[in-house]
Design an enzyme around this catalytic site. Structure first.
Site, mmCIF file in Angstrom:
data_model
loop_
_atom_site.group_PDB
_atom_site.id
_atom_site.type_symbol
_atom_site.label_atom_id
_atom_site.label_comp_id
_atom_site.label_asym_id
_atom_site.label_seq_id
_atom_site.Cartn_x
_atom_site.Cartn_y
_atom_site.Cartn_z
ATOM 1 N N ALA A 18 0.837 -1.214 0.000
ATOM 2 C CA ALA A 18 0.000 0.000 0.000
ATOM 3 C C ALA A 18 0.866 1.255 0.000
ATOM 4 C CB ALA A 18 -0.933 -0.007 1.207
ATOM 5 N N VAL A 50 2.537 -11.085 2.207
ATOM 6 C CA VAL A 50 1.703 -11.906 1.320
ATOM 7 C C VAL A 50 0.941 -10.947 0.396
ATOM 8 C CG1 VAL A 50 1.380 -14.004 2.691
ATOM 9 C CG2 VAL A 50 0.012 -11.992 3.194
ATOM 10 N N ALA A 53 -1.901 -12.428 -5.552
ATOM 11 C CA ALA A 53 -2.827 -12.661 -6.654
ATOM 12 C C ALA A 53 -3.587 -11.367 -6.918
ATOM 13 C CB ALA A 53 -3.802 -13.774 -6.289
ATOM 14 N N LYS A 81 -2.650 -14.481 -15.176
ATOM 15 C CA LYS A 81 -3.780 -15.045 -14.420
ATOM 16 C C LYS A 81 -5.067 -14.786 -15.189
ATOM 17 C CE LYS A 81 -6.421 -14.403 -10.178
ATOM 18 N NZ LYS A 81 -6.488 -13.861 -8.835
ATOM 19 N N PRO A 99 -13.795 -16.689 -14.122
ATOM 20 C CA PRO A 99 -12.804 -16.154 -15.068
ATOM 21 C C PRO A 99 -12.876 -14.638 -15.177
ATOM 22 C CG PRO A 99 -14.743 -16.891 -16.251
ATOM 23 C CD PRO A 99 -15.047 -17.097 -14.788
ATOM 24 N N LEU A 333 -4.272 -2.218 4.422
ATOM 25 C CA LEU A 333 -4.824 -2.979 5.549
ATOM 26 C C LEU A 333 -5.277 -2.087 6.687
ATOM 27 C CD1 LEU A 333 -2.169 -5.865 5.561
ATOM 28 C CD2 LEU A 333 -4.478 -5.918 4.608
ATOM 29 N N THR A 344 -8.790 -9.263 -3.878
ATOM 30 C CA THR A 344 -9.286 -7.900 -4.057
ATOM 31 C C THR A 344 -8.523 -6.812 -3.284
ATOM 32 O OG1 THR A 344 -10.936 -8.597 -2.430
ATOM 33 C CG2 THR A 344 -11.663 -8.381 -4.698
ATOM 34 N N GLY A 434 -18.062 -0.214 -8.687
ATOM 35 C CA GLY A 434 -17.485 -1.262 -7.850
ATOM 36 C C GLY A 434 -17.521 -2.635 -8.491
HETATM 37 P P1 FAD Z 1 1.802 -4.092 5.470
HETATM 38 O O1 FAD Z 1 2.347 -4.947 4.415
HETATM 39 O O2 FAD Z 1 1.578 -4.717 6.817
HETATM 40 O O3 FAD Z 1 2.797 -2.870 5.645
HETATM 41 C C1 FAD Z 1 2.742 -2.049 6.786
HETATM 42 C C2 FAD Z 1 3.942 -1.125 6.792
HETATM 43 O O4 FAD Z 1 3.829 -0.225 7.881
HETATM 44 C C3 FAD Z 1 5.278 -1.823 6.940
HETATM 45 O O5 FAD Z 1 6.239 -1.228 6.109
HETATM 46 C C4 FAD Z 1 5.647 -1.543 8.390
HETATM 47 O O6 FAD Z 1 7.047 -1.509 8.596
HETATM 48 C C5 FAD Z 1 5.054 -0.155 8.558
HETATM 49 N N1 FAD Z 1 4.800 0.206 9.956
HETATM 50 C C6 FAD Z 1 3.878 -0.312 10.803
HETATM 51 N N2 FAD Z 1 3.970 0.284 12.007
HETATM 52 C C7 FAD Z 1 4.970 1.207 11.909
HETATM 53 C C8 FAD Z 1 5.564 2.129 12.806
HETATM 54 N N3 FAD Z 1 5.166 2.220 14.095
HETATM 55 N N4 FAD Z 1 6.566 2.906 12.366
HETATM 56 C C9 FAD Z 1 7.018 2.824 11.090
HETATM 57 N N5 FAD Z 1 6.489 1.961 10.186
HETATM 58 C C10 FAD Z 1 5.494 1.160 10.605
HETATM 59 N N6 FAD Z 1 -4.084 -9.016 -1.436
HETATM 60 C C11 FAD Z 1 -4.262 -9.258 -2.742
HETATM 61 O O7 FAD Z 1 -4.565 -8.336 -3.520
HETATM 62 N N7 FAD Z 1 -4.121 -10.529 -3.235
HETATM 63 C C12 FAD Z 1 -3.841 -11.585 -2.432
HETATM 64 O O8 FAD Z 1 -3.686 -12.698 -2.926
HETATM 65 C C13 FAD Z 1 -3.709 -11.355 -1.044
HETATM 66 N N8 FAD Z 1 -3.488 -12.369 -0.183
HETATM 67 C C14 FAD Z 1 -3.433 -12.110 1.165
HETATM 68 C C15 FAD Z 1 -3.344 -13.169 2.069
HETATM 69 C C16 FAD Z 1 -3.359 -12.909 3.442
HETATM 70 C C17 FAD Z 1 -3.308 -14.046 4.405
HETATM 71 C C18 FAD Z 1 -3.396 -11.583 3.920
HETATM 72 C C19 FAD Z 1 -3.349 -11.286 5.394
HETATM 73 C C20 FAD Z 1 -3.476 -10.537 3.024
HETATM 74 C C21 FAD Z 1 -3.525 -10.787 1.652
HETATM 75 N N9 FAD Z 1 -3.666 -9.751 0.740
HETATM 76 C C22 FAD Z 1 -3.834 -10.024 -0.585
HETATM 77 C C23 FAD Z 1 -3.660 -8.373 1.199
HETATM 78 C C24 FAD Z 1 -2.297 -7.771 0.937
HETATM 79 O O9 FAD Z 1 -1.290 -8.536 1.538
HETATM 80 C C25 FAD Z 1 -2.251 -6.352 1.477
HETATM 81 O O10 FAD Z 1 -3.357 -5.626 1.026
HETATM 82 C C26 FAD Z 1 -1.016 -5.652 1.027
HETATM 83 O O11 FAD Z 1 0.123 -6.380 1.337
HETATM 84 C C27 FAD Z 1 -0.927 -4.287 1.624
HETATM 85 O O12 FAD Z 1 -0.506 -4.326 2.949
HETATM 86 P P2 FAD Z 1 -0.168 -2.953 3.643
HETATM 87 O O13 FAD Z 1 0.885 -2.280 2.854
HETATM 88 O O14 FAD Z 1 -1.426 -2.233 3.914
HETATM 89 O O15 FAD Z 1 0.405 -3.408 5.073
#
Ligand code: FAD
Length: 515
Positions: A18, A50, A53, A81, A99, A333, A344, A434
């Site tokens: 993100a 993770v 996809a 895909k 699909p 997240l 998604t 959407g």
């Molecule tokens: P994160 O990857 O958790 O990143 C958070 C960041 O914040 C990190 O850099 C961390 O260091 C930083 N941070 C946190 N606290 C602090 C702090 N106090 N100070 C400084 N930095 C901090 N999405 C898909 O589209 N397809 C999939 O197939 C898919 N599979 C998934 C399977 C699972 C089991 C899960 C849990 C999620 C899946 N997702 C999938 C979702 C996807 O992984 C996330 O949407 C994506 O990785 C984005 O994560 P993020 O960047 O929001 O959070």
């Protein structure tokens, strides 16, 4: 009217998918002489690691950034895909593909499935899967770029290495002026009067101030949840899975051109084929299955040797009540989580970024921008939520309390209404905003065994024979087209050796519009 001034400083907290998608898009679209974009991330905390996809919209995101598709395939070790295969989601032995394509084609404005239902009533019609070129190609292990202006269009997405994708976006953003700060935020300073975020304090003693803060801090939602106190709507009574364990494994066979979502006696397992490895995971509800049981169920089904220690993750399905509050916007997240059943989450990140750019605030932070943004993001989340609940609700499995409880659960009224509309009259709802489009709903309804009580009244006067002939011709045409496609491995190889990509990205995807 107050004059609008440009924002100077934007801080993104978090360097996961993100954070770096956001930083890359902002550096691409905001002039570097008027905006200073910083991203704080902590190696000590890390990312979820993770999320591999995707759905076809990612192609638009990359195209907007000017990232060549073949470069992207090389960098992220991506595979193509064409959809998601759902095994065991109806009865234990059932299987269907969702699909990235329509299934069959509408005839005189009438949805295809009415013709299929009419032919089925007469007793002799091919499986629904055979009327989707994407599904037939996926089953045959083939891939080719879609041809424009055909009756049954299809699209494609990628399986990608999320770590490599984030790193490449980091290079992209830093090359365009984004400033990366390594460090852990340990305090958030709010303006005592307005409650707006003023600055962030890092463990190193550094203080960073900004005008706009973007919370990409993952499940912790450091700014939006902890500092601003925006609540979280918990949807786990509809989506009971609250844990996952992920393990990458050696790749054994030619990579499939589809994601696999295989229902298990509790929860389900994903399999995501990349060029260099396979991503695997078990999604489960801890009320029905322990972590040890989940891990052993996952390891039992690995095709190759595990390549890393298992990664256990905990989550609560739901959404933060607002994605934009005061001078803070939550993306990724930190703004909500819906399990990866339909891949998604990266799409929801992309939509949030596009809407942020569309409603980009000046220093006055006009309430109408935040209101529209929050409304549109809520629609996006609710659409995905209901579509996911549909999979659980329609299961016909008898092998565990988990699935029986899902069958018996009450569901949102709006979803109940949609399901009844299809069951009683075979009707699909077509909406503009959407995910997902009507053929996606049809695929899941029929794939999981929800057969309508009747087909459209306009077909009652027709005899079945010409319809069957027509469908058979359509089926043979699709099969012949697929036969002439390269294998999926050949298609990947072609992308790896050629540059730039020659396939155009459509202005919008028929799979659902990003506005
Ligand atoms: P994160 O990857 O958790 O990143 C958070 C960041 O914040 C990190 O850099 C961390 O260091 C930083 N941070 C946190 N606290 C602090 C702090 N106090 N100070 C400084 N930095 C901090 N999405 C898909 O589209 N397809 C999939 O197939 C898919 N599979 C998934 C399977 C699972 C089991 C899960 C849990 C999620 C899946 N997702 C999938 C979702 C996807 O992984 C996330 O949407 C994506 O990785 C984005 O994560 P993020 O960047 O929001 O959070």
């Amino acid at each position: 009217m107050r004059a609008s001034k440009p924002l100077y400083r934007i801080i993104i907290v978090g360097g996961g998918t993100a954070g770096w998608m956001t930083a890359a898009a902002l550096t691409r679209f905001l002039p570097v002489d008027r905006f200073r974009i910083s991203l704080i991330e902590s190696e000590q905390i890390g990312t979820v690691g993770v999320g591999e996809a995707t759905i076809p919209h990612i192609r638009q995101f990359n195209a907007l950034l000017g990232i060549d598709e073949n470069d992207f395939i090389r960098t992220t070790k991506a595979t193509y895909k064409l959809g998601i295969q759902f095994t065991g989601w109806g009865t234990e032995s059932s299987s269907y593909m969702h699909p990235f394509s329509t299934v069959g084609c509408d005839i005189n404005g009438l949805d295809f499935h009415h013709f299929w239902l009419k032919a089925r009533e007469a007793g002799d019609v091919a499986d629904l899967d055979e009327f989707s070129p994407a599904t037939v190609a996926a089953h045959a292990g083939r891939f080719d770029y879609p041809v424009e202006n055909v009756d049954i269009p299809y699209g494609y997405a990628f399986h990608l290495d999320a770590g490599r994708y984030a790193r490449s976006l980091r290079d992209y953003a830093e090359a365009r002026g984004a400033n990366r700060v390594e460090g852990k935020v340990n305090q958030v300073q709010l303006d005592p009067e307005s409650g707006y975020i003023e600055s962030l304090h890092l463990e190193s003693g550094q203080t960073l101030a900004a005008d706009l803060f973007i919370d990409c801090s993952g499940f912790r939602a450091l700014l939006m949840g902890e500092a601003l106190g925006v609540g979280y709507d918990d949807w786990s009574h509809w989506l009971p899975c609250d844990r996952a364990v992920a393990v990458p494994s050696e790749r054994q066979t030619m990579p499939a051109s589809f994601t696999r979502a295989a229902a298990q006696s509790i929860g389900w397992q994903w399999r995501i084929p990349l060029q260099h490895r396979t991503g695997n995971g078990q999604v489960y509800a801890n009320a029905y299955m322990t972590d040890e049981q989940a891990l052993s169920a996952l390891l039992e089904n690995l095709e190759g040797e595990p390549l890393a220690e298992p990664n256990f993750l905990r989550f609560t399905a739901g959404r933060r009540q607002k994605s934009w509050e005061k001078n803070c916007i939550a993306i990724g997240l930190s703004s909500g989580f819906l399990e990866p059943l339909e891949s998604t989450s990266i799409y929801l990140i992309q939509v949030a970024i596009m809407k942020l750019l569309e409603y980009f605030p000046d220093r006055s932070f006009a309430a109408c921008d935040a209101r529209e943004f929050n409304h549109e993001m809520a629609v996006e989340y609710l659409r995905v939520r209901d579509f996911l609940i549909l999979h659980y609700k329609l299961n016909q499995r008898t092998d565990s309390d988990f699935w029986r409880d899902c069958q018996a659960m009450s569901i949102p009224d709006e979803l109940e209404r949609k399901i009844r509309l299809f069951k009683e009259a075979g009707r699909l709802e077509h909406y503009e905003q959407g995910l997902f489009i009507a053929p996606s709903w049809m695929t899941v309804y029929l794939g999981q065994g929800l057969i309508p009580d009747r087909y459209d009244a306009r077909l009652t006067g027709y005899s079945s024979a010409p319809i069957q002939t027509y469908l058979e011709r359509m089926r043979r045409g699709i099969a012949a087209d697929v036969e002439s496609m390269p294998t999926h491995s050949e298609a990947i190889q072609r992308a790896l050796v050629s540059r730039p990509s020659r396939y155009p990205v459509p202005g919008f995807s028929f799979y659902g519009r990003v506005r």
